[in-house]
Design a protein around this motif. Structure first.
Motif, PDB file in Angstrom:
ATOM      1  N   PRO A   1      30.359  39.643  40.989  1.00 21.99           N
ATOM      2  CA  PRO A   1      30.956  38.571  40.182  1.00 21.99           C
ATOM      3  C   PRO A   1      32.163  37.899  40.828  1.00 21.99           C
ATOM      4  N   ALA A   2      32.801  38.541  41.786  1.00 18.10           N
ATOM      5  CA  ALA A   2      33.960  37.936  42.454  1.00 18.10           C
ATOM      6  C   ALA A   2      33.554  36.865  43.462  1.00 18.10           C
ATOM      7  N   GLY A   3      32.266  36.787  43.766  1.00 23.20           N
ATOM      8  CA  GLY A   3      31.817  35.793  44.738  1.00 23.20           C
ATOM      9  C   GLY A   3      32.103  36.214  46.169  1.00 23.20           C
ATOM     10  N   LEU A   4      31.762  35.330  47.102  1.00 21.18           N
ATOM     11  CA  LEU A   4      31.892  35.670  48.516  1.00 21.18           C
ATOM     12  C   LEU A   4      33.308  35.518  49.035  1.00 21.18           C
TER      13      LEU A   4
ATOM     14  N   GLU B   1      39.508  33.885  52.655  1.00 23.33           N
ATOM     15  CA  GLU B   1      39.437  35.344  52.631  1.00 23.33           C
ATOM     16  C   GLU B   1      38.496  35.810  51.533  1.00 23.33           C
ATOM     17  N   SER B   2      37.999  37.025  51.685  1.00 29.11           N
ATOM     18  CA  SER B   2      37.149  37.635  50.674  1.00 29.11           C
ATOM     19  C   SER B   2      38.001  38.161  49.529  1.00 29.11           C
ATOM     20  N   SER B   3      37.368  38.347  48.380  1.00 26.47           N
ATOM     21  CA  SER B   3      38.037  39.022  47.271  1.00 26.47           C
ATOM     22  C   SER B   3      38.241  40.490  47.653  1.00 26.47           C
ATOM     23  N   PRO B   4      39.395  41.065  47.310  1.00 27.96           N
ATOM     24  CA  PRO B   4      39.591  42.498  47.572  1.00 27.96           C
ATOM     25  C   PRO B   4      38.529  43.369  46.922  1.00 27.96           C
ATOM     26  N   ASP B   5      37.945  42.871  45.830  1.00 17.83           N
ATOM     27  CA  ASP B   5      36.916  43.629  45.131  1.00 17.83           C
ATOM     28  C   ASP B   5      35.534  43.500  45.781  1.00 17.83           C
ATOM     29  N   ASN B   6      35.407  42.566  46.717  1.00 14.12           N
ATOM     30  CA  ASN B   6      34.093  42.317  47.329  1.00 14.12           C
ATOM     31  C   ASN B   6      34.266  41.977  48.808  1.00 14.12           C
TER      32      ASN B   6
END
Length: 563
Positions: A37-40, A540-545
């Motif tokens: 859900p956090a996307g790329l 940058e990427s999400s820390p969750d993904n």
């Protein structure tokens, strides 16, 4: 043959997750990455709307463009022909709802990232009638003038089961297949890499045939010959014998050759659908925006030149003479085009990457299809009680013949011949009609008394990928000693160690993937390239993904010595 490779690879075990194309060279969970859900990731607001060139409108190009759009970038797509690449579905005159799959036509359920995009577009799949698959009514194996009819492996003479068993034992004893598959099921990246890195070190210089010949279970030439002609999964594998055994171990360890499915209506619907589909939850762009709408409904024409500007941007010249400069670019076409069809600056890539591109080895492939008035092969021969015609594997020129039922009240579709490499080269000088006649002659010798010609209602549809100017081959297949080249091209998206003059352009496509010839590989490299563009533009990427570049140091493909 669709026979169990190992008990672990095809068994349905409720308490274990399924096998997927998780590695083994780069064990990253692409399916989880694209569905998170956090996307790329995200890019700085000042970069919203930045144009990024996407060169090539095949599956890798369309996935790249689709995901760049969602990030708030503007993918500008270049395509020399039509959207689809080697996902090429050709309709028959007068029967637009029946298509011949000239490229990709069967997809393993282990391609979980692929199935994410199929589900996103609402595309349906159906079991594909490989030899001896459950959905295949019957199979005929015709070798050295003798035919064997079977509905199941047990219906064949005992030597066929012996060959299947020899392959299974060879894999278990020589390649740690069961422990590797268990690690893939568990998505234990460290264990996958421990096993696989050892296999790469041991087998990089070994051909498929050499791997077989050193197995005590294939000491007999007769057994090796039979295995090459009949093989496993999709059929005979002798055209792969000169290739690296690592290519084969990637296929069997990830169940890429098991339980295939076809896309109802044709595989080309996927890249075309990604072109026109408006994704939800996009950044910057208004609701309803698609890659097609950002491109005015048309792709730009073929690329003829690529060059660097003084500030490190990438200039793209197309066949109309227009040159456009981009902050970044993704090249998804066959990599050989960078050597001959496109005038390229030397500084686009480091010299070692140019060497890798030059040394890439492609397999040729030819298909011949005809439409018939009905699926007559389902008729029963009153004298034998058998189907009058079956899915056919043979050592004759046709090699593999597939019978494709289109449904009640529709014509039948026959892939008269699907050949690779040397078998494909034998057909290159022949016209479509000559190819059809040769294949029908082979089948008439296998099925005497069956008047196949009387059922044919179309001109043949045929294609040899090695003669196509913008492809020059069907798919990459590493030769022994080519692992180092493959590692350079796959890892190219992670550019932190490259000189600034080499950054900003990213290669993608199944021919730089570890699993060439499989759509999943095209998608994985596209997602790598999207991460590369995002990183290059300050995102940058999400820390969750975390993305593939964020964890690259932990799971990067092994780099062999004497680089």
């Amino acid at each position: 043959m669709t026979a169990p490779v190992t008990p672990d690879s095809t068994a349905t075990v409720q308490e274990e997750p399924p096998l997927t194309m998780f590695g083994p060279d780069f064990p990253f969970s692409y399916d989880d990455y694209v569905t998170h859900p956090a996307g790329l990731g995200s890019i700085p607001q000042e970069m919203y709307g930045t144009e990024v060139a996407v060169i090539g409108g095949g599956l890798s190009g369309m996935v790249s463009a689709y995901e760049l759009l969602k990030l708030g970038l503007k993918p500008v797509v270049y395509e020399s022909g039509e959207i689809g690449g080697r996902m090429k579905s050709v309709p028959f005159d007068g029967y637009p709802d029946v298509v011949a799959e000239m490229g990709a036509m069967r997809f393993p359920p282990s391609s979980t990232t692929l199935f994410h995009y199929l589900d996103r577009l609402g595309l349906e799949t159906t079991p594909f009638p490989n030899p001896l698959a459950e959905v295949t009514p019957s199979t005929v194996i015709d070798l050295k003038g003798e035919s064997h009819y079977a509905r199941h492996l047990d219906d064949l003479p005992g030597e066929f089961a012996e060959v299947a068993g020899a392959w299974q034992r060879t894999l278990e004893e020589s390649s740690e297949l069961i422990p590797l598959q268990k690690a893939i099921r568990a998505r234990d990246a460290a264990e996958v890499k421990r096993i696989w890195n050892d296999l790469v070190t041991r087998f990089d210089d070994t051909t498929f045939y050499g791997f077989l010949a050193t197995s005590p279970h294939f000491a007999s030439f007769r057994r090796r010959e039979l295995f090459g002609q009949v093989g496993f999964g999709t059929g005979g594998w002798d055209t792969d014998f000169p290739n690296s055994i690592l290519e084969i171990l990637r296929v069997v360890s990830t169940a890429a050759d098991d339980h295939h499915r076809g896309i109802v209506g044709g595989s080309q619907q996927l890249p075309v659908g990604l072109w026109s589909h408006a994704p939800k939850n996009t950044v910057h762009w208004p609701a309803g925006t698609s890659v097609a709408s950002l491109n005015g409904g048309y792709t730009r024409p073929a690329v003829t030149a690529l060059s660097r500007t003084s500030d490190g941007s990438v200039s793209v010249t197309d066949s109309s003479g227009v040159t456009t400069t981009f902050a970044s670019a993704i090249f998804t076409a066959q990599s050989w085009m960078l050597l001959n069809n496109i005038d390229c600056d030397d500084d686009l890539f480091p010299i070692d990457h140019w060497t890798a591109i030059e040394r890439t080895h492609y397999m040729g492939s030819t298909k011949v299809f005809v439409l018939v008035d009905r699926p007559f092969w389902k008729d029963t021969d009153p004298a034998t009680g058998r189907d009058v015609m079956s899915m056919t594997l043979t050592d004759r020129l046709s090699r593999g013949t597939y019978l494709l039922d289109q449904g009640e009240g529709k014509p039948g579709l026959i892939c008269l011949s699907y050949t690779w490499s040397d078998d494909s080269l034998k057909l290159l000088p022949l016209s479509p009609g000559e190819r059809r006649n040769l294949m029908l002659k082979s089948l008439e010798e296998i099925y005497p008394g069956v008047d196949i010609r009387s059922h044919v209602i179309s001109d043949p549809v045929t294609l040899s990928w090695e003669t196509e100017r913008d492809f020059m081959g069907a798919f990459k297949a590493n030769l022994p000693g080519h692992y180092r080249y493959q590692e350079r091209l796959f890892s190219h998206f992670h550019q932190a160690d490259l000189e600034p003059r080499h950054r900003g352009i990213f290669v993608a496509g199944d021919d730089i993937s570890w699993t060439a010839g499989w759509a999943e590989g095209a998608i994985q490299t596209a997602l790598n390239a999207v991460w590369g563009v995002m990183d290059h533009l300050g995102g940058e990427s999400s820390p969750d993904n975390p993305g593939p570049g964020d964890v690259f140091a932990q799971i990067a493909p092994i780099r062999l010595g004497d680089y």
